[in-house]
Design a protein around this motif. Structure first.
Motif, short mmCIF file in Angstrom:
data_model
loop_
_atom_site.label_atom_id
_atom_site.label_comp_id
_atom_site.label_asym_id
_atom_site.label_seq_id
_atom_site.Cartn_x
_atom_site.Cartn_y
_atom_site.Cartn_z
N TRP A 71 68.39 -22.87 14.86
CA TRP A 71 68.28 -24.15 15.57
C TRP A 71 67.25 -25.07 14.92
CZ3 TRP A 71 71.52 -26.56 18.42
CH2 TRP A 71 72.43 -25.86 19.21
N HIS A 75 68.71 -28.45 13.69
CA HIS A 75 68.20 -29.65 14.35
C HIS A 75 67.75 -30.68 13.33
CE1 HIS A 75 66.44 -32.21 17.31
NE2 HIS A 75 65.20 -31.98 16.94
N TRP A 78 70.81 -32.03 11.43
CA TRP A 78 71.73 -32.82 12.23
C TRP A 78 71.53 -34.32 12.04
CZ3 TRP A 78 76.12 -33.12 14.49
CH2 TRP A 78 76.36 -34.09 15.46
N ASP A 130 79.37 -31.53 16.68
CA ASP A 130 78.91 -32.50 17.67
C ASP A 130 79.06 -32.00 19.10
OD1 ASP A 130 81.64 -32.77 18.06
OD2 ASP A 130 81.74 -34.85 17.38
N ARG A 131 79.47 -30.73 19.25
CA ARG A 131 79.55 -30.10 20.57
C ARG A 131 78.73 -28.81 20.58
NH1 ARG A 131 85.05 -31.10 19.32
NH2 ARG A 131 85.34 -28.89 18.90
N VAL A 132 78.18 -28.49 21.74
CA VAL A 132 77.40 -27.25 21.92
C VAL A 132 77.99 -26.50 23.10
CG1 VAL A 132 75.13 -26.28 22.45
CG2 VAL A 132 75.32 -28.27 20.92
N ARG A 143 76.19 -32.74 21.40
CA ARG A 143 75.12 -32.32 20.51
C ARG A 143 73.90 -33.23 20.63
NH1 ARG A 143 74.45 -29.03 15.93
NH2 ARG A 143 72.24 -29.09 15.46
N PRO A 193 76.16 -24.01 18.74
CA PRO A 193 77.10 -25.07 18.35
C PRO A 193 78.54 -24.58 18.47
CG PRO A 193 75.29 -24.98 16.81
CD PRO A 193 75.14 -23.78 17.71
#
Length: 281
Positions: A71, A75, A78, A130-132, A143, A193
């Motif tokens: 992460w 992060h 991203w 773009d999705r978690v 996201r 993710p």
């Protein structure tokens, strides 16, 4: 044609042959990382790609330290990965779909750029960054919302640090001991993710949707994929069994070259633009 729509000269005979196969056909498109390199997202396996050890789902689930490391890097990466914009290859495929040449796009990429380019029928085989997803209750999050929580929990992370993005939006980070990772706000479960990690299988319903798209096509067009990942080769096999012509656009060898009716040895963006221009004439 202008240089904006022209593939390299050495690829012109193969390009012309590919265009004739594609003209008037229902095209199912399968794309890989090479389609997104012109958007600034590096390829895993292309020339000059860094040697990396990808995160496996087994390691992610077994180790909190591994999750912190993932992460932390994800992060930071991203910001660059999430700000990438569709390139002219993505836009060419969106145009081909809008004109009815392409019936849908199956992508091995997790960058969401086909959707952002305007393609309506996109099957994201490996999910999207773009999705978690909560692995316990199945709750989905945007996201950006998770990124905001990470910033609140970790104000010491320097988001202005220069980073080098990787194909999955990750970067290398050494010191993660102080990293705090958010949990699901619904059940407190582990967040991940919504992408297929190494060691995971593509969900069966998603693969079946991709296979159905291939079954309904007249030609399978592969762009920017080395076809090393098993899901891509399974779709190549679907096309072969149906006796569909397979057109491959890629710089370098792919595992599907022996099954291709035409192989265009060229970059994905310029070749897709040239194909879109030719099919519009």
């Amino acid at each position: 044609m202008s240089t904006d729509t022209e593939a390299p000269v050495e690829a012109e005979p193969q390009l012309a042959e590919a265009i004739e196969l594609l003209r008037g056909a229902r095209i199912a498109a399968l794309t890989g990382a090479g389609v997104s390199t012109d958007s600034g997202i590096p390829d895993y396996r292309g020339e000059g790609a860094p040697v990396r050890t990808p995160m496996t789902v087994q390691t992610f689930l077994a180790s909190e330290q591994a999750r912190k490391r993932y992460w932390a890097g994800s992060h930071l990466g991203w910001r660059s990965f999430g700000s990438a914009v569709p390139n002219r290859g993505h836009l060419a495929l969106a145009d081909l779909e809008a004109r009815g040449n392409v019936s849908g796009v199956i992508t091995q990429n997790v960058d969401g750029l086909h959707r952002r380019a305007g393609n309506r029928h996109v099957i994201e085989l490996h999910g999207s960054m773009d999705r978690v997803l909560c692995l316990t209750c199945g709750q989905h999050y945007a996201r950006q919302a998770v990124a905001a929580r990470l910033e609140e929990l970790n104000p010491e992370i320097d988001l202005e640090t220069a980073i080098r993005p990787a194909p999955d939006g990750d970067v290398e980070v050494d010191d993660v001991d102080a990293m705090v990772i958010p949990a699901c706000t619904v059940c407190g479960g582990i967040l991940k993710p919504d992408v297929v990690f190494f060691g995971e299988f593509v969900p069966s319903d998603r693969f079946q949707a991709a296979a159905s798209l291939v079954q309904g096509a007249d030609v399978l067009l592969v762009a920017g994929s080395s076809l090393v990942v098993n899901s891509g080769m399974r779709l190549i096999e679907q096309a072969r069994r149906k006796r569909l012509p397979i057109v491959i656009i890629n710089r370098g060898l792919t595992k599907g070259d022996g099954r291709a009716a035409v192989k265009v040895e060229a970059g994905a963006s310029e070749t897709l633009v040239a194909i879109a221009a030719a099919l519009d004439s």
